[in-house]
Design a protein around this motif. Structure first.
Motif, PDB file in Angstrom:
ATOM      1  N   THR A  69       0.886  -1.336   0.116  1.00  0.00           N
ATOM      2  CA  THR A  69      -0.018   0.227   0.267  1.00  0.00           C
ATOM      3  C   THR A  69       1.486   0.852   0.082  1.00  0.00           C
ATOM      4  O   THR A  69       1.864   1.528   0.916  1.00  0.00           O
ATOM      5  N   MET A  70       1.033   2.542  -1.151  1.00  0.00           N
ATOM      6  CA  MET A  70       1.646   2.967  -1.198  1.00  0.00           C
ATOM      7  C   MET A  70       0.893   4.834  -1.795  1.00  0.00           C
ATOM      8  O   MET A  70       0.147   4.352  -2.215  1.00  0.00           O
ATOM      9  N   PRO A  71       0.787   4.919  -0.577  1.00  0.00           N
ATOM     10  CA  PRO A  71       0.297   6.877  -0.993  1.00  0.00           C
ATOM     11  C   PRO A  71       1.047   6.871  -1.858  1.00  0.00           C
ATOM     12  O   PRO A  71       2.026   7.070  -1.393  1.00  0.00           O
ATOM     13  N   VAL A  72       0.746   8.421  -2.533  1.00  0.00           N
ATOM     14  CA  VAL A  72       0.936   9.063  -3.694  1.00  0.00           C
ATOM     15  C   VAL A  72       0.618  10.768  -3.022  1.00  0.00           C
ATOM     16  O   VAL A  72      -0.461  10.552  -2.636  1.00  0.00           O
ATOM     17  N   PRO A  73       1.760  11.343  -2.647  1.00  0.00           N
ATOM     18  CA  PRO A  73       2.060  12.408  -2.667  1.00  0.00           C
ATOM     19  C   PRO A  73       0.707  13.495  -2.862  1.00  0.00           C
ATOM     20  O   PRO A  73       0.022  13.071  -4.683  1.00  0.00           O
ATOM     21  N   VAL A  87      -4.575  16.907  -5.455  1.00  0.00           N
ATOM     22  CA  VAL A  87      -5.702  15.409  -5.394  1.00  0.00           C
ATOM     23  C   VAL A  87      -4.352  14.923  -5.215  1.00  0.00           C
ATOM     24  O   VAL A  87      -3.140  15.065  -5.100  1.00  0.00           O
ATOM     25  N   ASP A  88      -4.654  13.657  -3.865  1.00  0.00           N
ATOM     26  CA  ASP A  88      -3.798  12.779  -3.685  1.00  0.00           C
ATOM     27  C   ASP A  88      -4.431  11.165  -3.907  1.00  0.00           C
ATOM     28  O   ASP A  88      -5.892  11.242  -3.558  1.00  0.00           O
ATOM     29  N   ALA A  89      -3.876  10.199  -4.092  1.00  0.00           N
ATOM     30  CA  ALA A  89      -4.456   8.851  -4.298  1.00  0.00           C
ATOM     31  C   ALA A  89      -3.129   7.722  -3.138  1.00  0.00           C
ATOM     32  O   ALA A  89      -2.222   8.482  -2.334  1.00  0.00           O
ATOM     33  N   VAL A  90      -3.861   6.871  -3.484  1.00  0.00           N
ATOM     34  CA  VAL A  90      -3.428   5.552  -2.922  1.00  0.00           C
ATOM     35  C   VAL A  90      -3.274   4.640  -4.115  1.00  0.00           C
ATOM     36  O   VAL A  90      -4.315   4.354  -4.642  1.00  0.00           O
ATOM     37  N   ILE A 158       0.140  -3.833 -11.008  1.00  0.00           N
ATOM     38  CA  ILE A 158      -1.393  -2.818  -9.949  1.00  0.00           C
ATOM     39  C   ILE A 158      -1.993  -3.740  -9.612  1.00  0.00           C
ATOM     40  O   ILE A 158      -3.365  -3.530 -10.674  1.00  0.00           O
ATOM     41  N   ASP A 159      -2.711  -3.349  -8.381  1.00  0.00           N
ATOM     42  CA  ASP A 159      -3.913  -4.241  -7.929  1.00  0.00           C
ATOM     43  C   ASP A 159      -5.086  -3.686  -7.855  1.00  0.00           C
ATOM     44  O   ASP A 159      -6.046  -3.624  -8.595  1.00  0.00           O
ATOM     45  N   ARG A 160      -5.176  -2.394  -7.872  1.00  0.00           N
ATOM     46  CA  ARG A 160      -5.935  -0.935  -7.307  1.00  0.00           C
ATOM     47  C   ARG A 160      -5.579   0.591  -7.323  1.00  0.00           C
ATOM     48  O   ARG A 160      -4.249   0.493  -6.651  1.00  0.00           O
ATOM     49  N   VAL A 161      -6.002   1.304  -7.299  1.00  0.00           N
ATOM     50  CA  VAL A 161      -5.845   2.645  -7.678  1.00  0.00           C
ATOM     51  C   VAL A 161      -6.841   2.835  -7.012  1.00  0.00           C
ATOM     52  O   VAL A 161      -7.754   3.361  -7.742  1.00  0.00           O
ATOM     53  N   GLU A 162      -7.145   4.617  -5.783  1.00  0.00           N
ATOM     54  CA  GLU A 162      -7.988   5.393  -5.361  1.00  0.00           C
ATOM     55  C   GLU A 162      -7.317   6.291  -5.576  1.00  0.00           C
ATOM     56  O   GLU A 162      -6.587   6.677  -5.021  1.00  0.00           O
ATOM     57  N   ILE A 163      -7.920   7.114  -5.354  1.00  0.00           N
ATOM     58  CA  ILE A 163      -8.493   8.624  -5.811  1.00  0.00           C
ATOM     59  C   ILE A 163      -9.055   8.973  -3.586  1.00  0.00           C
ATOM     60  O   ILE A 163     -10.381   8.679  -4.114  1.00  0.00           O
ATOM     61  N   LYS A 164      -8.272   9.957  -3.323  1.00  0.00           N
ATOM     62  CA  LYS A 164      -8.455  10.043  -1.529  1.00  0.00           C
ATOM     63  C   LYS A 164      -9.090  11.301  -1.696  1.00  0.00           C
ATOM     64  O   LYS A 164     -10.611  11.212  -1.275  1.00  0.00           O
ATOM     65  N   ASP A 165      -8.868  12.548  -1.703  1.00  0.00           N
ATOM     66  CA  ASP A 165      -9.059  13.374  -1.724  1.00  0.00           C
ATOM     67  C   ASP A 165      -9.088  14.731  -3.415  1.00  0.00           C
ATOM     68  O   ASP A 165      -7.869  14.185  -3.057  1.00  0.00           O
ATOM     69  N   VAL A 166      -9.610  15.868  -2.624  1.00  0.00           N
ATOM     70  CA  VAL A 166      -9.389  16.810  -3.838  1.00  0.00           C
ATOM     71  C   VAL A 166      -9.656  17.814  -2.912  1.00  0.00           C
ATOM     72  O   VAL A 166     -11.063  17.866  -2.722  1.00  0.00           O
ATOM     73  N   SER A 167      -8.776  18.623  -2.990  1.00  0.00           N
ATOM     74  CA  SER A 167      -9.064  19.666  -2.544  1.00  0.00           C
ATOM     75  C   SER A 167      -9.205  21.223  -2.974  1.00  0.00           C
ATOM     76  O   SER A 167      -8.221  21.128  -4.615  1.00  0.00           O
TER      77      SER A 167
END
Length: 291
Positions: A69-73, A87-90, A158-167
């Motif tokens: 599990t890698m968070p994307v800055p 925008v940040d993602a994981v 790559i198993d999955r990519v999710e956008i976490k938050d949009v500021s």
């Protein structure tokens, strides 16, 4: 002679123990071992458990096969409709080919992280603000495809990519709030207009019914009086129409009173009372004459 033999056995046992310690390796259940012998990749992948290598000639690289599990800055960019967002993602990924992950890329974790950041900025530039806010599932799929294409050559899936938050900027938040408020007000006005139209149609039908049946209007008046009188906080001035008396007389089966002295019929309770008062006056005059 025996002592030399014992010393030789002890020396051989010590050398064997040292060799065993130097050659012994333990691969954990969630790992796989990749062996490089004199710099060349060995074709066999060492399974979990105890394994031996050639000390000095072999180098064992252990590769973790778990999902990472890698968070994307958070990445700042401008959308297609010229709105600045952050925008940040994981990213969820795992190694499927340990040999490729060791040979094809220096550090597959760092490579996946950098590729995720560049792909996220690319997605921001290709998307509208509404898509970032409400259509994230499609953007997640597009981002996953962008990451999975180069990662396959690295032995990574790559198993999955999710956008976490949009500021969003504060000015944009206020603008969106005003837009949502205006949209709600528009819906409220449309609903109110539809309600007025439906009420006017029902009132027109009710007026047509009351025009055919005048008694319905009187009953409606009485219902209104009852509803107003239930509050008990105001003074009610009610006009009492003659038509209502006629309706009550007809409903009770009553008849009109006989004509008065002048030959005119007197209607209603008031006429009857007048006749009774005139009769009393005539009787009083007769008594006065006798006296």
């Amino acid at each position: 002679m025996v002592e030399d033999l014992v010393v030789a056995l002890v020396a051989a046992a010590s050398a064997g123990a040292v060799y065993l310690v130097a050659a012994a390796r333990v691969v954990k259940q969630y790992e796989r071992g990749v062996v490089l012998r004199l710099g060349r990749l060995r074709p066999e992948i060492r399974p979990p458990g105890f394994t031996l290598i050639v000390p000095g000639a072999d180098r064992l690289r252990k590769v973790n096969m778990q999902i990472v599990t890698m968070p994307v800055p958070a990445q700042e960019g401008i959308t297609r409709d010229n709105v600045t967002v952050r925008v940040d993602a994981v990213v969820y990924f795992k190694v499927v080919d340990p040999a490729e992950a060791v040979i094809q890329v220096e550090d597959y974790r760092f490579a996946v992280s950098q590729m995720a950041q560049t792909s996220l900025r690319s997605i921001i530039g290709k998307s509208d603000l509404d898509d970032l806010l409400s259509n994230r599932e499609k953007l997640n799929q597009g981002l996953e495809l962008m990451l999975d294409s180069p990662a396959i050559g690295w032995g990574v899936h790559i198993d999955r990519v999710e956008i976490k938050d949009v500021s969003l900027p504060e000015t944009m938040k206020r603008s969106m709030s005003r837009q949502a408020e205006a949209e709600r007000e528009r819906r409220a006005r449309v609903i109110n207009a539809d309600a007025e139209l439906l009420a006017s149609k029902k009132l027109a039908e009710a007026a047509a019914t009351m025009a055919d049946q005048p008694s319905a209007l009187q009953l409606r008046l009485l219902q209104t009086v009852v509803a107003v009188a239930a509050e008990k906080n105001s003074t009610l001035v009610l006009p009492f129409p003659v038509e209502l008396l006629r309706f009550l007389e007809r409903s009770q089966g009553g008849t009109a009173p006989p004509p008065g002295p002048a030959g005119e019929a007197v209607e209603g309770p008031e006429g009857g009372r007048r006749k009774e008062v005139e009769g009393e006056s005539a009787e009083g005059e007769t008594m006065a004459g006798l006296a």
